[in-house]
Design a protein around this motif. Structure first.
Motif, short mmCIF file in Angstrom:
data_model
loop_
_atom_site.label_atom_id
_atom_site.label_comp_id
_atom_site.label_asym_id
_atom_site.label_seq_id
_atom_site.Cartn_x
_atom_site.Cartn_y
_atom_site.Cartn_z
N GLU A 108 38.84 50.44 -22.60
CA GLU A 108 37.72 49.81 -23.30
C GLU A 108 37.61 50.22 -24.76
O GLU A 108 36.62 49.93 -25.42
N ASP A 109 38.62 50.96 -25.24
CA ASP A 109 38.58 51.38 -26.65
C ASP A 109 39.92 51.05 -27.30
O ASP A 109 40.83 50.52 -26.65
N GLU A 110 40.05 51.38 -28.56
CA GLU A 110 41.28 51.09 -29.30
C GLU A 110 42.42 51.98 -28.80
O GLU A 110 42.18 53.11 -28.37
N PRO A 111 43.68 51.50 -28.91
CA PRO A 111 44.81 52.25 -28.35
C PRO A 111 44.96 53.66 -28.92
O PRO A 111 45.39 54.59 -28.20
N GLN A 112 44.58 53.85 -30.19
CA GLN A 112 44.78 55.17 -30.80
C GLN A 112 43.85 56.23 -30.22
O GLN A 112 44.01 57.42 -30.51
N HIS A 113 42.86 55.82 -29.42
CA HIS A 113 41.93 56.80 -28.85
C HIS A 113 42.29 57.18 -27.41
O HIS A 113 41.67 58.09 -26.84
N ALA A 114 43.27 56.50 -26.81
CA ALA A 114 43.51 56.67 -25.38
C ALA A 114 43.92 58.10 -25.00
O ALA A 114 43.34 58.70 -24.10
N ALA A 115 44.91 58.65 -25.69
CA ALA A 115 45.44 59.96 -25.26
C ALA A 115 44.37 61.05 -25.44
O ALA A 115 44.18 61.90 -24.55
N MET A 116 43.63 61.02 -26.55
CA MET A 116 42.61 62.06 -26.75
C MET A 116 41.42 61.82 -25.82
O MET A 116 40.82 62.77 -25.31
N GLY A 117 41.10 60.53 -25.59
CA GLY A 117 39.97 60.23 -24.70
C GLY A 117 40.19 60.80 -23.31
O GLY A 117 39.27 61.36 -22.71
N THR A 118 41.41 60.69 -22.82
CA THR A 118 41.67 61.15 -21.46
C THR A 118 41.96 62.65 -21.38
O THR A 118 42.01 63.20 -20.28
N THR A 221 54.33 45.86 -43.28
CA THR A 221 53.13 46.71 -43.36
C THR A 221 52.99 47.51 -42.07
O THR A 221 52.99 46.93 -40.98
N PHE A 222 52.87 48.82 -42.20
CA PHE A 222 52.61 49.68 -41.05
C PHE A 222 51.11 49.97 -41.04
O PHE A 222 50.60 50.70 -41.89
N TYR A 223 50.41 49.37 -40.08
CA TYR A 223 48.96 49.56 -39.96
C TYR A 223 48.73 50.85 -39.18
O TYR A 223 48.92 50.88 -37.96
N MET A 224 48.35 51.91 -39.88
CA MET A 224 48.15 53.21 -39.23
C MET A 224 46.68 53.32 -38.82
O MET A 224 45.84 53.63 -39.63
N GLN A 225 46.38 53.06 -37.57
CA GLN A 225 44.96 52.99 -37.18
C GLN A 225 44.36 54.34 -36.83
O GLN A 225 43.16 54.53 -36.95
N GLY A 226 45.17 55.27 -36.33
CA GLY A 226 44.66 56.61 -36.02
C GLY A 226 45.14 57.57 -37.10
O GLY A 226 45.26 57.21 -38.26
N SER A 227 45.42 58.81 -36.69
CA SER A 227 46.00 59.86 -37.56
C SER A 227 45.42 59.85 -38.98
O SER A 227 46.15 59.87 -39.98
#
Ligand SMILES: Cc1ncc(C[n+]2csc(CCOP(=O)(O)OP(=O)(O)O)c2C)c(N)n1
Length: 376
Positions: A108-118, A221-227
């Motif tokens: 239910e959130d953006e892909p860049q949050h998955a690993a830290m969320g879990t 273009t590399f869209y860096m959404q996290g980090s």
């Protein structure tokens, strides 16, 4: 868990009653209410990163001042180092209020949050750090447990699910500055995208990435959404791996400040093919326009001080196209600071709403391949 369970006012009052007299952190949209109220009360010191925030709090605690860090779990990685090597061994009883992205359901959130969320809860348990989840535990009970941890010189994390704390009535009043005749994010990004040909572009976390995607989506273009804060590091990696190709980094002021040291790496690299553009709106616009610390900064002096070969600044829309052309055509490393007024009403979809992270990487790799001139 989306219902508001605690108003921003009640939350701030409870922390005040707990003894909090100083506040630091890096903003999250889900903590915008308390952030605004603490700021208005003059208690807030914005930190460049979550690790710095935890260390500022450690300093306050060493001086006998009860305090709190406000942050998002995307920044948990930044604070793990001072948590494990400062707070725990020296037994400094910090309080951290951390919003939970990518949790409880990462889908239910953006892909860049998955690993830290879990993994956030598991990491706290691994370090044996006491915590409570607001909603599962009342604010009163959570702070009673924080006080108990404090009495044993232990840290405490209060984990905040999305929507568990309300907004402040004043939170949207920020950044109502007039934009007529002024440089803005949409103007700056559309002008940049119009100038690009075969350059590789790395765009930073937040609204700048969205704007670049909105103005002109392109494989190069590399869209860096996290980090957050690492776009320029990716850029120097690309630039030094393939010196024949020009690399442009589109950065935000908050993101650049978060890992400012990379600017020195870039300066020392002498990379002729790197152009680092920082769009300074004086705030963390993507999370609600909370003020950054750039008001006291001199961008030109900083760029020279970090060792960039060419340094440009611009705040006049009439000079924008010329400044960008010079930046793109001058031997680097080039530092180009564009001062803009915030436009928080202009929000576009994330790149990943239409192109998943794996496809972003696949098409970028093709565009970046030696011999390919297909940046556009
Ligand atoms: C490590 C980390 N901390 C916090 C966040 C939450 N966050 C996402 S975008 C953003 C603001 C970025 O500010 P800036 O670079 O100034 O760009 P702007 O939003 O103003 O365009 C923040 C704080 C995050 N994604 N990662």
């Amino acid at each position: 868990m989306t219902a508001t369970t605690v108003s921003a006012d009640a939350f701030v009052s409870a922390l005040h009653a707990y003894g909090v007299r100083k506040v630091t952190g890096v903003p999250c949209g889900h903590l915008a209410g308390p952030w605004t109220l603490f700021d208005e009360a003059g208690l807030l010191t914005p930190a460049a990163s979550e690790g710095a925030a935890l260390s500022i709090e450690a300093g306050w605690e060493l001086a006998g001042q009860t305090s709190v860090v406000l942050c998002q779990n995307s920044g948990f990685g930044n604070l793990v180092n001072p948590l494990t090597s400062l707070v725990l061994p020296y037994r400094i009883p910090v309080l951290v209020v951390m919003t939970m992205r990518g949790w409880p359901d990462p889908e239910e959130d953006e892909p860049q949050h998955a690993a830290m969320g879990t993994s956030t809860v598991g990491m706290l348990e691994t370090y044996d750090v006491p915590y409570a989840v607001l909603g599962e535990s009342t604010l009163e009970d959570s702070l009673a447990r924080a006080a108990e941890a404090r009495s044993h010189d232990r840290p405490f994390f209060l984990l905040v699910p999305r929507g568990a704390i309300g907004r402040a009535d004043t939170a949207t009043a920020v950044a109502a500055e007039p934009v007529a005749g002024r440089l803005t994010r949409p103007l700056a990004v559309s002008a940049l995208m119009a100038e690009l040909t075969d350059e590789l572009l790395v765009t930073t976390t937040g609204y700048l990435s969205r704007q670049a995607h909105h103005e002109r989506d392109r494989p190069g273009t590399f869209y860096m959404q996290g980090s957050m804060g690492h776009a320029s590091a990716i850029g120097i990696g690309l630039a030094t791996a393939g010196p024949s190709r020009r690399v442009v980094v589109l950065d935000g002021d908050g993101a650049f400040l978060m890992h400012l040291g990379t600017g020195s790496t870039i300066g020392a690299s002498g990379a002729e093919n790197l152009v680092h553009i920082v769009v300074d709106n004086g705030c963390y616009e993507s999370t609600g326009c909370q003020t950054t610390t750039t008001g006291a900064m001199d961008w030109a002096a900083l760029g020279h001080g970090l060792g960039y070969r060419s340094v440009l600044t611009c705040e006049d829309p009439a000079e924008l196209a010329g400044t960008l052309r010079t930046a793109l055509g001058t031997p680097g490393p080039v530092f180009c600071a564009l001062t803009v007024v915030p436009t928080p009403g202009e929000v576009h979809p994330r790149a990943t709403a239409s192109t998943g992270p794996l496809d972003i990487v696949k098409r970028f790799r093709q565009a970046a391949a030696p011999g390919s001139l297909d940046g556009s």
